[in-house]
Design a protein around this motif. Structure first.
Motif, PDB file in Angstrom:
ATOM      1  N   LEU A   6      19.894  15.953  21.690  1.00 48.65           N
ATOM      2  CA  LEU A   6      18.597  14.691  21.714  1.00 48.65           C
ATOM      3  C   LEU A   6      18.518  13.992  23.007  1.00 48.65           C
ATOM      4  CD1 LEU A   6      19.612  13.628  18.000  1.00 48.65           C
ATOM      5  CD2 LEU A   6      18.120  15.397  18.750  1.00 48.65           C
ATOM      6  N   VAL A   7      17.646  14.582  23.680  1.00 46.03           N
ATOM      7  CA  VAL A   7      17.385  13.830  24.681  1.00 46.03           C
ATOM      8  C   VAL A   7      15.609  13.262  24.406  1.00 46.03           C
ATOM      9  CG1 VAL A   7      15.965  14.001  26.715  1.00 46.03           C
ATOM     10  CG2 VAL A   7      17.897  14.936  26.699  1.00 46.03           C
ATOM     11  N   SER A   8      15.925  11.926  24.193  1.00 46.75           N
ATOM     12  CA  SER A   8      14.943  11.114  23.135  1.00 46.75           C
ATOM     13  C   SER A   8      13.750  10.433  25.068  1.00 46.75           C
ATOM     14  CB  SER A   8      14.901   9.602  22.460  1.00 46.75           C
ATOM     15  OG  SER A   8      14.232   9.000  21.598  1.00 46.75           O
ATOM     16  N   PRO A   9      12.254  10.606  25.033  1.00 43.77           N
ATOM     17  CA  PRO A   9      11.765   9.623  25.540  1.00 43.77           C
ATOM     18  C   PRO A   9      11.469   8.592  25.486  1.00 43.77           C
ATOM     19  CG  PRO A   9      10.962  11.828  24.462  1.00 43.77           C
ATOM     20  CD  PRO A   9      12.150  11.819  24.086  1.00 43.77           C
ATOM     21  N   ASN A  10      11.843   8.025  23.762  1.00 42.89           N
ATOM     22  CA  ASN A  10      10.927   6.454  23.384  1.00 42.89           C
ATOM     23  C   ASN A  10      11.941   5.869  22.670  1.00 42.89           C
ATOM     24  OD1 ASN A  10       8.350   5.487  23.790  1.00 42.89           O
ATOM     25  ND2 ASN A  10       8.808   5.378  21.364  1.00 42.89           N
ATOM     26  N   ALA A  11      13.062   6.381  22.259  1.00 48.17           N
ATOM     27  CA  ALA A  11      14.402   5.411  21.607  1.00 48.17           C
ATOM     28  C   ALA A  11      14.858   4.167  22.602  1.00 48.17           C
ATOM     29  CB  ALA A  11      15.866   6.136  21.504  1.00 48.17           C
ATOM     30  N   THR A  12      15.008   3.100  21.759  1.00 48.09           N
ATOM     31  CA  THR A  12      15.245   2.267  22.988  1.00 48.09           C
ATOM     32  C   THR A  12      16.255   1.078  22.289  1.00 48.09           C
ATOM     33  OG1 THR A  12      13.740   0.713  22.107  1.00 48.09           O
ATOM     34  CG2 THR A  12      13.375   1.906  24.139  1.00 48.09           C
ATOM     35  N   ALA A  13      16.661   1.155  20.945  1.00 48.99           N
ATOM     36  CA  ALA A  13      17.278   0.151  20.543  1.00 48.99           C
ATOM     37  C   ALA A  13      19.023   0.192  21.016  1.00 48.99           C
ATOM     38  CB  ALA A  13      17.615   0.814  19.380  1.00 48.99           C
ATOM     39  N   SER A  14      19.756  -1.289  21.325  1.00 47.93           N
ATOM     40  CA  SER A  14      20.758  -1.737  22.052  1.00 47.93           C
ATOM     41  C   SER A  14      21.750  -0.838  21.380  1.00 47.93           C
ATOM     42  CB  SER A  14      21.112  -2.711  22.759  1.00 47.93           C
ATOM     43  OG  SER A  14      19.515  -3.036  23.179  1.00 47.93           O
ATOM     44  N   ALA A  15      21.747  -0.947  19.804  1.00 49.62           N
ATOM     45  CA  ALA A  15      22.446  -0.401  18.431  1.00 49.62           C
ATOM     46  C   ALA A  15      22.987   1.425  19.235  1.00 49.62           C
ATOM     47  CB  ALA A  15      22.175  -0.302  17.806  1.00 49.62           C
TER      48      ALA A  15
END
Length: 369
Positions: free
Chosen positions: A118-127
């Protein structure tokens, strides 16, 4: 000329690819194409489509085409899992997406099991950061972004801010992490968070009451950690109750939907984005020209980051060594040629890039001066 710049770059990538594969290079795209996130997800899909078309027009990978399969992860877990299962069944090697941190968390085990990156452009959650897993994040973690927000608001003279946060399952993983890390960074500077008000991301929510509770704490600025739809509903209430109150929205709300849905209510709002709209980088200018010609409108940052995600995957594939998995190739063979700046990934597949702050003025995002 600018469009030729992008095509030339894609052609160089294609020429580097090996010819050992017997079929197309299969990629997926996964985002919320229905429901609340549709506007930004469609923009991201368009950026990915354009990148794939450019590679294929330049000869593909070693003469073989890229095949892009698009799936809608909807607004609930079961739809997201079915969409991911459909991409696995289609034989994709990697997926551009998901866009939401909460969706990424839900589909990641399925991707891991299937060996799909998965290459996410927008996921950012530190978890989700600093993990040895099948997720690459092209957006920096909330920790990086919120520090920049705190410093910006402090420089602009805000000392007392109140924060509204979407706490439901749809947005909570991202929004609550954003709230907590922003609050810690702002307080470390000497600021005060006068109130924190959670709410459900739902049309039945009393957004007026949420805003009222924030204003009762006598802040000198409001901050909204949520998506675009909720940010618009909150902004509408702010304009009714305290028209001159400064408002900043988290980067997750800073897509084109904020302006498309918000109208006059979002004028003056400050937001951080992951691309510089004033950039004169030749690759970026060529992309803007090509995007306008293909889709009839200006691209936003979701389109930029989706295009960058395809670039990462294509360049990693061209540099991939014998016996390397695609994940190993992505992590080992950067930096990659982003539209505005090099994309550098660490050993966990995370990146660092500062946000560019914008203000909504006359129905447009303009660089904040």
């Amino acid at each position: 000329m600018r469009r030729r710049t992008v095509l030339a770059g894609m052609g160089a990538l294609a020429a580097l690819a090996g010819c050992s594969r017997q079929g197309p290079f299969k990629l997926g795209f996964l985002a919320g194409l229905s429901g609340r996130a549709a506007v930004t997800s469609e923009e991201g899909r368009n950026g990915a489509i354009l990148a794939v078309e450019q590679v294929n027009q330049a000869g593909g990978l070693g003469g073989l085409p890229i095949e892009l399969t698009v799936q809608d992860n909807g607004d609930d877990v079961q739809t997201a899992l079915r969409a991911m299962q459909a991409l696995v069944a289609a034989g994709v090697q990697a997926v551009v997406g998901p866009f939401a941190s909460s969706v990424a968390r839900e589909v990641l085990p399925l991707a891991e099991k299937a060996g799909v990156l998965l290459v996410s452009p927008n996921a950012t959650a530190s978890a989700l950061a600093e993990q040895d897993d099948a997720l690459v994040m092209l957006n920096p973690s909330t920790r990086e972004a919120t520090r920049a927000y705190a410093e910006l608001l402090w420089r602009r003279g805000q000392r007392r801010v109140a924060v509204a946060t979407a706490t439901d399952a749809r947005n909570g993983l991202y929004a609550m992490a954003w709230r907590d890390e922003f609050s810690a960074a702002f307080q470390a500077l000497g600021g005060t968070v006068t109130a924190q008000q959670g709410f459900a991301s739902d049309a039945s929510t009393a957004y007026g009451q949420v805003v009222r509770s924030l204003l009762d704490s006598q802040p000198d600025g409001l901050v909204f950690a949520c998506g675009s739809v909720d940010a618009v509903r909150l902004a509408q209430q702010v304009r009714k109750q305290a028209p001159e109150m400064p408002v900043a929205v988290a980067d997750g709300a800073a897509g084109e939907a904020l302006i498309a849905l918000g109208g006059d209510a979002v004028e003056g709002i400050i937001a951080g984005q992951l691309h510089d709209r004033s950039s004169r980088a030749p690759r970026y200018l060529g992309f803007v020209e090509a995007y306008q010609a293909r889709f009839g409108r200006q691209p936003g940052y979701h389109a930029v980051l989706s295009h960058d995600a395809i670039t990462v995957l294509v360049q990693a594939q061209t540099r991939r060594g014998r016996g390397e998995s695609l994940k190993q190739a992505v992590l080992r063979h950067g930096p990659y040629d982003g539209l505005q700046q090099p994309i550098v990934l660490d050993a966990s597949g995370d990146t660092t890039r500062p946000p560019f702050f914008v203000v909504v003025r006359d129905g447009r995002f303009e660089p904040l001066r």
